[in-house]
Scaffold this motif. Structure first.
Motif, PDB file in Angstrom:
ATOM      1  N   GLN A  38       0.850  -1.253  -0.053  1.00 38.49           N
ATOM      2  CA  GLN A  38       0.259   0.192  -0.228  1.00 38.49           C
ATOM      3  C   GLN A  38       0.886   1.255  -0.074  1.00 38.49           C
ATOM      4  O   GLN A  38       0.705   2.353  -0.724  1.00 38.49           O
ATOM      5  CB  GLN A  38      -1.095   0.187   1.178  1.00 38.49           C
ATOM      6  N   LEU A  41       1.821   1.873  -3.276  1.00 33.12           N
ATOM      7  CA  LEU A  41       0.616   2.319  -4.325  1.00 33.12           C
ATOM      8  C   LEU A  41       0.517   3.577  -3.912  1.00 33.12           C
ATOM      9  O   LEU A  41       0.449   4.675  -4.895  1.00 33.12           O
ATOM     10  CB  LEU A  41      -0.075   1.779  -4.071  1.00 33.12           C
ATOM     11  N   ASP A  42       0.399   4.162  -2.811  1.00 31.59           N
ATOM     12  CA  ASP A  42       0.208   5.644  -2.719  1.00 31.59           C
ATOM     13  C   ASP A  42       1.678   6.610  -2.765  1.00 31.59           C
ATOM     14  O   ASP A  42       1.254   7.667  -2.862  1.00 31.59           O
ATOM     15  CB  ASP A  42      -0.088   5.106  -0.922  1.00 31.59           C
ATOM     16  N   VAL A  44       3.463   6.229  -5.529  1.00 33.48           N
ATOM     17  CA  VAL A  44       3.104   5.498  -7.217  1.00 33.48           C
ATOM     18  C   VAL A  44       2.116   7.091  -7.451  1.00 33.48           C
ATOM     19  O   VAL A  44       1.659   7.664  -8.492  1.00 33.48           O
ATOM     20  CB  VAL A  44       2.770   4.269  -7.668  1.00 33.48           C
ATOM     21  N   TRP A  45       0.810   6.650  -6.796  1.00 29.23           N
ATOM     22  CA  TRP A  45      -0.564   7.528  -6.983  1.00 29.23           C
ATOM     23  C   TRP A  45      -0.273   9.197  -6.132  1.00 29.23           C
ATOM     24  O   TRP A  45      -0.860   9.742  -7.028  1.00 29.23           O
ATOM     25  CB  TRP A  45      -1.617   7.545  -6.176  1.00 29.23           C
ATOM     26  N   ALA A  46       0.888   9.336  -5.368  1.00 25.28           N
ATOM     27  CA  ALA A  46       0.856  10.773  -5.517  1.00 25.28           C
ATOM     28  C   ALA A  46       1.873  11.400  -6.332  1.00 25.28           C
ATOM     29  O   ALA A  46       1.602  12.164  -6.494  1.00 25.28           O
ATOM     30  CB  ALA A  46       1.482  10.908  -3.720  1.00 25.28           C
ATOM     31  N   LEU A  48       1.903  10.616  -9.893  1.00 25.34           N
ATOM     32  CA  LEU A  48       1.107  10.580 -10.699  1.00 25.34           C
ATOM     33  C   LEU A  48       0.150  11.186 -10.560  1.00 25.34           C
ATOM     34  O   LEU A  48      -0.100  12.047 -10.983  1.00 25.34           O
ATOM     35  CB  LEU A  48       0.815   9.469 -11.261  1.00 25.34           C
ATOM     36  N   ASP A  49      -0.360  12.390  -9.060  1.00 26.49           N
ATOM     37  CA  ASP A  49      -1.321  13.144  -9.206  1.00 26.49           C
ATOM     38  C   ASP A  49      -2.403  12.738  -9.567  1.00 26.49           C
ATOM     39  O   ASP A  49      -2.647  13.709 -10.333  1.00 26.49           O
ATOM     40  CB  ASP A  49      -0.516  14.052  -9.359  1.00 26.49           C
ATOM     41  N   VAL A  50      -3.181  11.176  -9.597  1.00 22.68           N
ATOM     42  CA  VAL A  50      -4.175  11.693 -10.070  1.00 22.68           C
ATOM     43  C   VAL A  50      -5.284  11.929  -9.675  1.00 22.68           C
ATOM     44  O   VAL A  50      -6.437  12.311 -10.122  1.00 22.68           O
ATOM     45  CB  VAL A  50      -4.167   9.561  -9.711  1.00 22.68           C
ATOM     46  N   SER A  51      -5.253  12.035  -7.961  1.00 18.31           N
ATOM     47  CA  SER A  51      -6.832  13.054  -8.272  1.00 18.31           C
ATOM     48  C   SER A  51      -6.227  15.413  -8.386  1.00 18.31           C
ATOM     49  O   SER A  51      -7.454  15.277  -8.586  1.00 18.31           O
ATOM     50  CB  SER A  51      -6.630  13.306  -7.127  1.00 18.31           C
TER      51      SER A  51
END
Length: 105
Positions: A38, A41-42, A44-46, A48-51
């Motif tokens: 996790q 993944l967190d 990677v998501w941060a 990529l700035d998906v949000s």
């Protein structure tokens, strides 16, 4: 024991308990086991700035900078206009009276 350990690692990877990329072309990645998937993944998501939170924050900062620059530009434009009017009056006066300096100076 190695085949059994690899099978266990593969099972843990497939179940999401750990991350291991045994088929990666990178030897370092093949040899690494991520025990907190996790967190990976967190990150990677941060990254990529998906949000869009990071982009929105940067956009708001740039808009604030732009507003400050627009205010400064308006003040400088007003000062330039005043100087242009004064320069035009002085140029017209000098043309009308023939200039304020004697010829040959």
């Amino acid at each position: 024991h190695e085949p059994a350990a690899l099978q266990l690692l593969e099972a843990l990877h497939k179940s999401g308990v750990v991350l291991n990329f045994s088929t990666s072309s990178s030897q370092d990645l093949r040899d690494t086991v991520f025990i907190k998937p996790q967190d990976v993944l967190d990150t990677v998501w941060a990254t990529l700035d998906v949000s869009g939170v990071t982009n929105l924050t940067q956009l708001n900062k740039k808009l604030e900078e732009l507003a400050a620059l627009e205010k400064e530009f308006k003040a400088l434009s007003t000062a330039k206009l005043v100087l242009d009017i004064a320069a035009d009056k002085e140029a017209s006066r000098n043309i009308w009276i023939g200039g304020s300096l004697p010829i040959g100076c």
